[in-house]
Design a protein around this motif. Structure first.
Motif, mmCIF file in Angstrom:
data_model
loop_
_atom_site.group_PDB
_atom_site.id
_atom_site.type_symbol
_atom_site.label_atom_id
_atom_site.label_comp_id
_atom_site.label_asym_id
_atom_site.label_seq_id
_atom_site.Cartn_x
_atom_site.Cartn_y
_atom_site.Cartn_z
ATOM 1 N N UNK A 1 1.135 -1.403 0.198
ATOM 2 C CA UNK A 1 -0.064 0.078 -0.149
ATOM 3 C C UNK A 1 0.866 0.980 -0.150
ATOM 4 N N UNK A 2 1.078 2.117 -0.376
ATOM 5 C CA UNK A 2 1.672 3.458 -1.852
ATOM 6 C C UNK A 2 0.520 4.230 -1.287
ATOM 7 N N UNK A 3 1.372 5.909 -0.995
ATOM 8 C CA UNK A 3 0.511 6.962 -1.705
ATOM 9 C C UNK A 3 0.939 8.007 -2.153
ATOM 10 N N UNK A 4 0.134 7.663 -3.622
ATOM 11 C CA UNK A 4 0.204 9.031 -4.338
ATOM 12 C C UNK A 4 0.114 10.365 -4.514
ATOM 13 N N UNK A 5 0.123 11.065 -3.955
ATOM 14 C CA UNK A 5 -0.674 12.772 -4.126
ATOM 15 C C UNK A 5 -1.569 12.298 -3.516
ATOM 16 N N UNK A 6 -1.111 11.861 -2.562
ATOM 17 C CA UNK A 6 -2.350 11.506 -1.354
ATOM 18 C C UNK A 6 -3.653 10.651 -1.225
ATOM 19 N N UNK A 7 -3.760 9.496 -2.187
ATOM 20 C CA UNK A 7 -4.328 8.952 -3.117
ATOM 21 C C UNK A 7 -3.796 7.254 -2.419
ATOM 22 N N UNK A 8 -3.692 6.509 -1.978
ATOM 23 C CA UNK A 8 -3.819 5.134 -1.214
ATOM 24 C C UNK A 8 -3.756 4.512 -2.482
ATOM 25 N N UNK B 1 8.286 14.965 -14.777
ATOM 26 C CA UNK B 1 7.061 15.547 -13.869
ATOM 27 C C UNK B 1 8.478 14.895 -13.043
ATOM 28 N N UNK B 2 8.219 15.849 -11.895
ATOM 29 C CA UNK B 2 8.872 15.587 -10.554
ATOM 30 C C UNK B 2 9.152 14.550 -9.032
ATOM 31 N N UNK B 3 9.264 13.822 -9.043
ATOM 32 C CA UNK B 3 8.599 12.781 -7.976
ATOM 33 C C UNK B 3 9.682 12.593 -7.083
ATOM 34 N N UNK B 4 9.451 12.619 -6.093
ATOM 35 C CA UNK B 4 9.910 12.619 -4.235
ATOM 36 C C UNK B 4 9.212 11.679 -4.010
ATOM 37 N N UNK B 5 9.886 10.711 -2.780
ATOM 38 C CA UNK B 5 9.117 10.010 -1.760
ATOM 39 C C UNK B 5 10.291 9.613 -1.076
ATOM 40 N N UNK B 6 8.802 9.148 0.452
ATOM 41 C CA UNK B 6 9.219 9.820 2.087
ATOM 42 C C UNK B 6 8.994 7.937 2.266
ATOM 43 N N UNK B 7 9.428 7.798 3.566
ATOM 44 C CA UNK B 7 9.178 6.412 4.229
ATOM 45 C C UNK B 7 9.143 4.786 3.247
ATOM 46 N N UNK B 8 9.632 5.095 2.371
ATOM 47 C CA UNK B 8 10.467 3.829 1.573
ATOM 48 C C UNK B 8 11.568 3.229 2.631
ATOM 49 N N UNK B 9 11.302 2.004 2.325
ATOM 50 C CA UNK B 9 11.852 0.640 2.529
ATOM 51 C C UNK B 9 13.594 0.962 2.457
ATOM 52 N N UNK C 1 5.174 6.890 0.779
ATOM 53 C CA UNK C 1 4.544 8.244 0.203
ATOM 54 C C UNK C 1 5.492 9.037 -0.696
ATOM 55 N N UNK C 2 4.224 8.771 -2.172
ATOM 56 C CA UNK C 2 5.037 9.213 -3.090
ATOM 57 C C UNK C 2 4.323 11.301 -3.429
ATOM 58 N N UNK C 3 4.795 12.116 -3.823
ATOM 59 C CA UNK C 3 4.735 13.740 -4.488
ATOM 60 C C UNK C 3 5.419 13.460 -5.812
ATOM 61 N N UNK C 4 3.818 13.677 -6.824
ATOM 62 C CA UNK C 4 4.264 13.764 -8.171
ATOM 63 C C UNK C 4 3.850 15.282 -8.538
ATOM 64 N N UNK C 5 4.692 15.947 -9.633
ATOM 65 C CA UNK C 5 4.110 17.225 -10.031
ATOM 66 C C UNK C 5 5.018 17.455 -11.179
ATOM 67 N N UNK C 6 3.706 17.672 -11.778
ATOM 68 C CA UNK C 6 4.347 18.252 -13.177
ATOM 69 C C UNK C 6 5.282 19.765 -13.278
ATOM 70 N N UNK C 7 6.589 19.262 -13.939
ATOM 71 C CA UNK C 7 7.981 20.205 -13.878
ATOM 72 C C UNK C 7 7.522 21.052 -15.957
#
Length: 92
Positions: A19-26, A54-62, A83-89
């Protein structure tokens, strides 16, 4: 003596769901390793514009625990909570 054996499909399915969260969606995914391309596809199934980057950042990964992904890179996720955050650049 009776031994209960779970069906292979069910046992395998449970052990291979993350279970991952991408842009606040599970999202539930079937691999412990996610690529840049897969994460972007989870965030934007229909890209906002052709050739969008896109810029992709993550946290709480293994492994590694946090950082960013570039095209072609991947990260190992935890069973739950990465948790991933994906933003258009812009193309600059």
């Amino acid at each position: 003596m009776s031994v209960h054996v779970e069906p292979a499909v069910e046992a395998g399915r449970r052990s291979h769901e993350f279970v991952v969260v991408v842009n606040a969606v599970q999202h539930t995914v079937e691999s412990d390793r996610l690529t840049y391309e897969r994460v972007v596809n989870l965030a934007y199934p229909q890209p906002p514009a052709p050739g969008m980057r896109f810029t992709v950042t993550f946290r709480k990964a293994k492994q590694p625990h946090e950082g960013s992904l570039a095209p072609g890179q991947s990260v190992e996720v935890k069973k739950s909570g990465t948790v991933f955050n994906v933003t258009p650049t812009s193309k600059s």
